[in-house]
Design a protein around this motif. Structure first.
Motif, PDB file in Angstrom:
ATOM      1  N   ILE A 298       0.772  -1.178   0.021  1.00 57.34           N
ATOM      2  CA  ILE A 298      -0.053  -0.004  -0.059  1.00 57.34           C
ATOM      3  C   ILE A 298       0.982   1.371   0.111  1.00 57.34           C
ATOM      4  CG2 ILE A 298      -1.781   1.237   1.261  1.00 57.34           C
ATOM      5  CD1 ILE A 298      -2.713  -1.227   2.416  1.00 57.34           C
ATOM      6  N   ASP A 299       0.738   2.174  -1.005  1.00 54.46           N
ATOM      7  CA  ASP A 299       1.308   3.414  -0.997  1.00 54.46           C
ATOM      8  C   ASP A 299       0.935   4.596  -0.543  1.00 54.46           C
ATOM      9  OD1 ASP A 299       3.420   2.131  -2.794  1.00 54.46           O
ATOM     10  OD2 ASP A 299       1.677   1.901  -4.218  1.00 54.46           O
ATOM     11  N   LEU A 300      -0.267   4.604  -0.444  1.00 51.80           N
ATOM     12  CA  LEU A 300      -1.165   5.791   0.276  1.00 51.80           C
ATOM     13  C   LEU A 300      -2.426   5.468   0.797  1.00 51.80           C
ATOM     14  CD1 LEU A 300      -1.070   8.851   0.174  1.00 51.80           C
ATOM     15  CD2 LEU A 300      -2.471   8.565  -1.959  1.00 51.80           C
ATOM     16  N   ILE A 301      -2.704   6.040   1.780  1.00 55.85           N
ATOM     17  CA  ILE A 301      -4.092   5.882   2.693  1.00 55.85           C
ATOM     18  C   ILE A 301      -4.641   7.307   2.455  1.00 55.85           C
ATOM     19  CG2 ILE A 301      -5.291   5.422   4.673  1.00 55.85           C
ATOM     20  CD1 ILE A 301      -3.733   3.107   3.913  1.00 55.85           C
ATOM     21  N   VAL A 302      -5.872   7.031   2.082  1.00 61.71           N
ATOM     22  CA  VAL A 302      -6.780   8.347   1.756  1.00 61.71           C
ATOM     23  C   VAL A 302      -8.007   8.281   2.595  1.00 61.71           C
ATOM     24  CG1 VAL A 302      -8.162   9.903   0.293  1.00 61.71           C
ATOM     25  CG2 VAL A 302      -5.933   9.122  -0.512  1.00 61.71           C
ATOM     26  N   SER A 303      -8.254   8.991   3.723  1.00 65.16           N
ATOM     27  CA  SER A 303      -9.465   8.948   4.520  1.00 65.16           C
ATOM     28  C   SER A 303     -10.298  10.139   4.423  1.00 65.16           C
ATOM     29  CB  SER A 303      -8.965   9.009   6.113  1.00 65.16           C
ATOM     30  OG  SER A 303      -9.879   8.748   6.872  1.00 65.16           O
TER      31      SER A 303
ATOM     32  N   ARG B 147       2.335   6.613   3.841  1.00 62.14           N
ATOM     33  CA  ARG B 147       1.931   7.917   3.698  1.00 62.14           C
ATOM     34  C   ARG B 147       0.357   8.058   3.737  1.00 62.14           C
ATOM     35  NH1 ARG B 147       4.747  11.375  -0.729  1.00 62.14           N
ATOM     36  NH2 ARG B 147       3.229  10.802  -1.937  1.00 62.14           N
ATOM     37  N   ALA B 148      -0.399   9.034   4.336  1.00 61.79           N
ATOM     38  CA  ALA B 148      -1.742   8.982   4.579  1.00 61.79           C
ATOM     39  C   ALA B 148      -2.386  10.602   4.286  1.00 61.79           C
ATOM     40  CB  ALA B 148      -2.052   8.347   5.814  1.00 61.79           C
ATOM     41  N   ILE B 149      -3.513  10.819   4.123  1.00 60.74           N
ATOM     42  CA  ILE B 149      -4.218  11.905   4.057  1.00 60.74           C
ATOM     43  C   ILE B 149      -5.649  11.903   4.338  1.00 60.74           C
ATOM     44  CG2 ILE B 149      -4.913  13.838   2.416  1.00 60.74           C
ATOM     45  CD1 ILE B 149      -2.923  12.913   0.437  1.00 60.74           C
ATOM     46  N   ALA B 150      -5.894  12.831   5.437  1.00 61.30           N
ATOM     47  CA  ALA B 150      -7.177  12.836   5.792  1.00 61.30           C
ATOM     48  C   ALA B 150      -7.990  14.027   5.036  1.00 61.30           C
ATOM     49  CB  ALA B 150      -7.600  13.222   7.221  1.00 61.30           C
ATOM     50  N   LEU B 151      -8.972  13.874   4.654  1.00 61.56           N
ATOM     51  CA  LEU B 151     -10.058  15.057   3.822  1.00 61.56           C
ATOM     52  C   LEU B 151     -11.238  15.165   4.566  1.00 61.56           C
ATOM     53  CD1 LEU B 151      -9.263  13.702   0.220  1.00 61.56           C
ATOM     54  CD2 LEU B 151      -8.044  15.239   1.312  1.00 61.56           C
ATOM     55  N   SER B 152     -11.375  16.507   4.888  1.00 61.20           N
ATOM     56  CA  SER B 152     -12.548  16.852   5.506  1.00 61.20           C
ATOM     57  C   SER B 152     -13.299  18.180   4.785  1.00 61.20           C
ATOM     58  CB  SER B 152     -12.654  17.077   6.795  1.00 61.20           C
ATOM     59  OG  SER B 152     -11.950  16.091   7.474  1.00 61.20           O
ATOM     60  N   GLN B 153     -14.469  18.104   4.550  1.00 64.18           N
ATOM     61  CA  GLN B 153     -15.295  19.317   3.730  1.00 64.18           C
ATOM     62  C   GLN B 153     -16.020  19.920   5.143  1.00 64.18           C
ATOM     63  OE1 GLN B 153     -15.832  20.507   0.499  1.00 64.18           O
ATOM     64  NE2 GLN B 153     -16.383  22.184   2.184  1.00 64.18           N
ATOM     65  N   ALA B 154     -15.809  21.265   5.310  1.00 66.02           N
ATOM     66  CA  ALA B 154     -16.377  22.004   6.280  1.00 66.02           C
ATOM     67  C   ALA B 154     -17.773  22.400   5.707  1.00 66.02           C
ATOM     68  CB  ALA B 154     -15.534  23.505   6.350  1.00 66.02           C
ATOM     69  N   LEU B 155     -18.761  22.609   6.729  1.00 61.64           N
ATOM     70  CA  LEU B 155     -20.045  22.808   6.194  1.00 61.64           C
ATOM     71  C   LEU B 155     -20.761  23.805   6.686  1.00 61.64           C
ATOM     72  CD1 LEU B 155     -21.595  19.101   6.874  1.00 61.64           C
ATOM     73  CD2 LEU B 155     -20.589  20.147   4.799  1.00 61.64           C
ATOM     74  N   ARG B 156     -21.296  24.916   6.139  1.00 59.51           N
ATOM     75  CA  ARG B 156     -22.029  25.724   6.695  1.00 59.51           C
ATOM     76  C   ARG B 156     -23.601  25.793   6.346  1.00 59.51           C
ATOM     77  NH1 ARG B 156     -18.510  30.509   4.468  1.00 59.51           N
ATOM     78  NH2 ARG B 156     -20.558  31.544   4.556  1.00 59.51           N
TER      79      ARG B 156
END
Length: 180
Positions: A87-92, A122-131
């Motif tokens: 596994i080269d990358l984790i995306v969460s 290597r890993a990346i956490a992605l989050s989308q702010a909400l309004r």
């Protein structure tokens, strides 16, 4: 590139689909996500009870795994047995809501990326702010995530670690011009 995609909103979440669309051209994507929402589960791992894993066929993802556990469990299972290649990358993510400040301690999304870092991936956490006054635009989020993930994987990440990204609400129409 072999990429494991997870989240804490569950395998049927719209944010997971947006993340998949953002990274699908980067390599082989293995979707290993909780079978139901596990928001705010922090870095919980399952030690003393069985974890059920359902192998599914998704029209877009192909083979995917719905795990009766946390995002950290999903990453651990992908690493230990579900993915038979390095596994080269984790995306969460993409999480439905921001994960900033103390929220990073509670976030299952961030924990999925953190577990990758613990395993030396290597890993990346992605989050989308909400309004409330801003309608979600998953297409814009997908476009921003695609650009940003490409930028991050081109960067060197010294030692174990991960990136945690929070997209604003609303996302600019031309994210490449606004993301630095």
């Amino acid at each position: 590139m072999n990429i494991v995609l997870t989240n804490d909103d569950g395998i049927d979440a719209r944010g997971l689909e947006a993340a998949y669309n953002a990274i699908r051209d980067l390599g082989t994507v293995y979707v290993v996500a909780p079978s139901s929402e596990r928001s705010a589960c922090s870095h919980t791992i399952t030690l003393r009870t069985p974890i059920n894993v359902e192998r599914r066929h998704h029209p877009r993802y192909g083979v995917s795994y719905a795990v009766d556990g946390s995002p950290a469990d999903c990453v651990r299972l992908a690493h230990a047995s579900l993915v038979d290649a390095p596994i080269d990358l984790i995306v969460s993510g993409i999480n439905h809501g921001a994960n900033a400040g103390v929220d990073t301690f509670y976030s299952g999304t961030v924990a999925g990326a953190r577990e990758g870092a613990i395993l030396g991936i290597r890993a990346i956490a992605l989050s989308q702010a909400l309004r409330k006054e801003v309608e979600r635009n998953w297409d814009a989020t997908t476009k921003a995530a695609e650009f940003l993930v490409r930028e991050l994987i081109a960067e060197s990440l010294e030692g174990p670690g991960f990136w945690s990204v929070n997209f604003p609400a609303p996302i600019p129409a031309d994210p490449e011009r606004h993301i630095h």
